[in-house]
Design a protein around this motif. Structure first.
Motif, PDB file in Angstrom:
ATOM      1  N   THR A 190      51.761  44.783  61.701  1.00 59.16           N
ATOM      2  CA  THR A 190      50.405  44.789  62.235  1.00 59.16           C
ATOM      3  C   THR A 190      49.425  44.675  61.073  1.00 59.16           C
ATOM      4  O   THR A 190      49.594  45.313  60.043  1.00 59.16           O
ATOM      5  CB  THR A 190      50.142  46.091  63.014  1.00 59.16           C
ATOM      6  N   ALA A 191      48.408  43.872  61.265  1.00 57.63           N
ATOM      7  CA  ALA A 191      47.437  43.639  60.199  1.00 57.63           C
ATOM      8  C   ALA A 191      46.740  44.929  59.794  1.00 57.63           C
ATOM      9  O   ALA A 191      46.393  45.747  60.629  1.00 57.63           O
ATOM     10  CB  ALA A 191      46.415  42.618  60.662  1.00 57.63           C
ATOM     11  N   ARG A 192      46.544  45.069  58.510  1.00 53.06           N
ATOM     12  CA  ARG A 192      45.806  46.211  57.971  1.00 53.06           C
ATOM     13  C   ARG A 192      44.381  45.773  57.702  1.00 53.06           C
ATOM     14  O   ARG A 192      44.138  44.663  57.260  1.00 53.06           O
ATOM     15  CB  ARG A 192      46.447  46.701  56.679  1.00 53.06           C
ATOM     16  N   ARG A 193      43.458  46.655  57.986  1.00 56.71           N
ATOM     17  CA  ARG A 193      42.042  46.368  57.768  1.00 56.71           C
ATOM     18  C   ARG A 193      41.465  47.355  56.769  1.00 56.71           C
ATOM     19  O   ARG A 193      41.874  48.504  56.710  1.00 56.71           O
ATOM     20  CB  ARG A 193      41.263  46.480  59.070  1.00 56.71           C
ATOM     21  N   GLY A 245      38.861  52.118  48.815  1.00 57.19           N
ATOM     22  CA  GLY A 245      40.239  52.153  48.337  1.00 57.19           C
ATOM     23  C   GLY A 245      41.278  52.292  49.437  1.00 57.19           C
ATOM     24  O   GLY A 245      42.461  52.426  49.150  1.00 57.19           O
ATOM     25  N   LEU A 246      40.851  52.262  50.706  1.00 58.22           N
ATOM     26  CA  LEU A 246      41.789  52.515  51.800  1.00 58.22           C
ATOM     27  C   LEU A 246      41.869  51.354  52.777  1.00 58.22           C
ATOM     28  O   LEU A 246      40.910  50.628  52.982  1.00 58.22           O
ATOM     29  CB  LEU A 246      41.370  53.772  52.567  1.00 58.22           C
ATOM     30  N   ARG A 247      43.049  51.223  53.391  1.00 56.14           N
ATOM     31  CA  ARG A 247      43.274  50.272  54.477  1.00 56.14           C
ATOM     32  C   ARG A 247      43.948  51.046  55.610  1.00 56.14           C
ATOM     33  O   ARG A 247      44.656  52.008  55.374  1.00 56.14           O
ATOM     34  CB  ARG A 247      44.153  49.117  54.028  1.00 56.14           C
ATOM     35  N   ALA A 248      43.708  50.609  56.848  1.00 51.64           N
ATOM     36  CA  ALA A 248      44.308  51.267  58.021  1.00 51.64           C
ATOM     37  C   ALA A 248      44.974  50.215  58.888  1.00 51.64           C
ATOM     38  O   ALA A 248      44.605  49.042  58.855  1.00 51.64           O
ATOM     39  CB  ALA A 248      43.219  51.987  58.814  1.00 51.64           C
ATOM     40  N   VAL A 287      42.345  61.251  59.994  1.00 46.02           N
ATOM     41  CA  VAL A 287      42.889  59.897  60.157  1.00 46.02           C
ATOM     42  C   VAL A 287      42.171  59.170  61.288  1.00 46.02           C
ATOM     43  O   VAL A 287      41.901  57.970  61.205  1.00 46.02           O
ATOM     44  CB  VAL A 287      44.417  59.956  60.415  1.00 46.02           C
ATOM     45  N   ALA A 288      41.801  59.887  62.341  1.00 42.56           N
ATOM     46  CA  ALA A 288      41.132  59.273  63.487  1.00 42.56           C
ATOM     47  C   ALA A 288      39.825  58.609  63.079  1.00 42.56           C
ATOM     48  O   ALA A 288      39.493  57.521  63.546  1.00 42.56           O
ATOM     49  CB  ALA A 288      40.874  60.316  64.570  1.00 42.56           C
ATOM     50  N   ILE A 289      39.080  59.236  62.177  1.00 44.10           N
ATOM     51  CA  ILE A 289      37.809  58.657  61.723  1.00 44.10           C
ATOM     52  C   ILE A 289      38.061  57.367  60.962  1.00 44.10           C
ATOM     53  O   ILE A 289      37.363  56.366  61.163  1.00 44.10           O
ATOM     54  CB  ILE A 289      37.059  59.664  60.824  1.00 44.10           C
ATOM     55  N   LEU A 290      39.061  57.363  60.095  1.00 49.63           N
ATOM     56  CA  LEU A 290      39.362  56.175  59.302  1.00 49.63           C
ATOM     57  C   LEU A 290      39.827  55.021  60.183  1.00 49.63           C
ATOM     58  O   LEU A 290      39.388  53.878  60.016  1.00 49.63           O
ATOM     59  CB  LEU A 290      40.410  56.509  58.239  1.00 49.63           C
ATOM     60  N   ALA A 340      37.825  51.347  61.170  1.00 47.09           N
ATOM     61  CA  ALA A 340      38.432  50.043  60.918  1.00 47.09           C
ATOM     62  C   ALA A 340      38.650  49.227  62.194  1.00 47.09           C
ATOM     63  O   ALA A 340      38.552  48.005  62.166  1.00 47.09           O
ATOM     64  CB  ALA A 340      39.766  50.231  60.187  1.00 47.09           C
ATOM     65  N   PHE A 341      38.937  49.872  63.340  1.00 46.81           N
ATOM     66  CA  PHE A 341      39.381  49.130  64.516  1.00 46.81           C
ATOM     67  C   PHE A 341      38.525  49.276  65.770  1.00 46.81           C
ATOM     68  O   PHE A 341      38.560  48.412  66.630  1.00 46.81           O
ATOM     69  CB  PHE A 341      40.819  49.541  64.881  1.00 46.81           C
ATOM     70  N   VAL A 342      37.796  50.379  65.923  1.00 49.25           N
ATOM     71  CA  VAL A 342      37.074  50.626  67.172  1.00 49.25           C
ATOM     72  C   VAL A 342      35.612  50.239  66.995  1.00 49.25           C
ATOM     73  O   VAL A 342      34.935  50.753  66.098  1.00 49.25           O
ATOM     74  CB  VAL A 342      37.193  52.108  67.601  1.00 49.25           C
TER      75      VAL A 342
END
Length: 116
Positions: A15-18, A25-28, A69-72, A76-78
């Motif tokens: 699955t693509a990381r964003r 410095g982070l991707r999810a 983790v939910a915030i990150l 990125a996705f919502v």
């Protein structure tokens, strides 16, 4: 026979990381995993007060290095409804605060506080 592999996956492998806005410095990914951009390693989550968190120690966040983790994943996705400043909280649609998949998250309007 192992039945865990018989069910179709909601998020196929790879699955693509964003990138996570606000955290350069982070991707999810949509499954709720957080990765370091520097070396691509998955950050190990930790439960802090019934919430799944990862350590994102940076010079600007020394006092509060654990971020949910939910915030990150939500950043990125919502998609955040407008106006952005009113939708600051993330809720888990199934009520399980450890299930941080993108399909399980939604932005919630922050409650107004009155000055007395």
């Amino acid at each position: 026979m192992n039945t865990t592999h018989d069910a179709p996956e909601l998020y196929p492998r790879g699955t693509a990381r964003r990138s996570v806005p606000g955290f350069p410095g982070l991707r999810a990914d949509a499954t709720g995993s957080i990765y370091s951009k520097r070396d691509g390693q998955r950050l190990k989550p930790r439960v802090v007060g019934d919430v799944l968190c990862v350590d994102v120690s940076t010079p600007t966040q020394r006092n509060k290095p654990w971020i949910p983790v939910a915030i990150l994943v939500a950043r990125a996705f919502v998609a955040r409804p407008r106006p952005f400043y009113r939708h600051r909280e993330v809720i888990h649609l199934d009520g399980d605060r450890k299930n941080c998949r993108a399909l399980n998250l939604a932005w919630k309007r922050a409650k107004r506080t009155r000055a007395r």
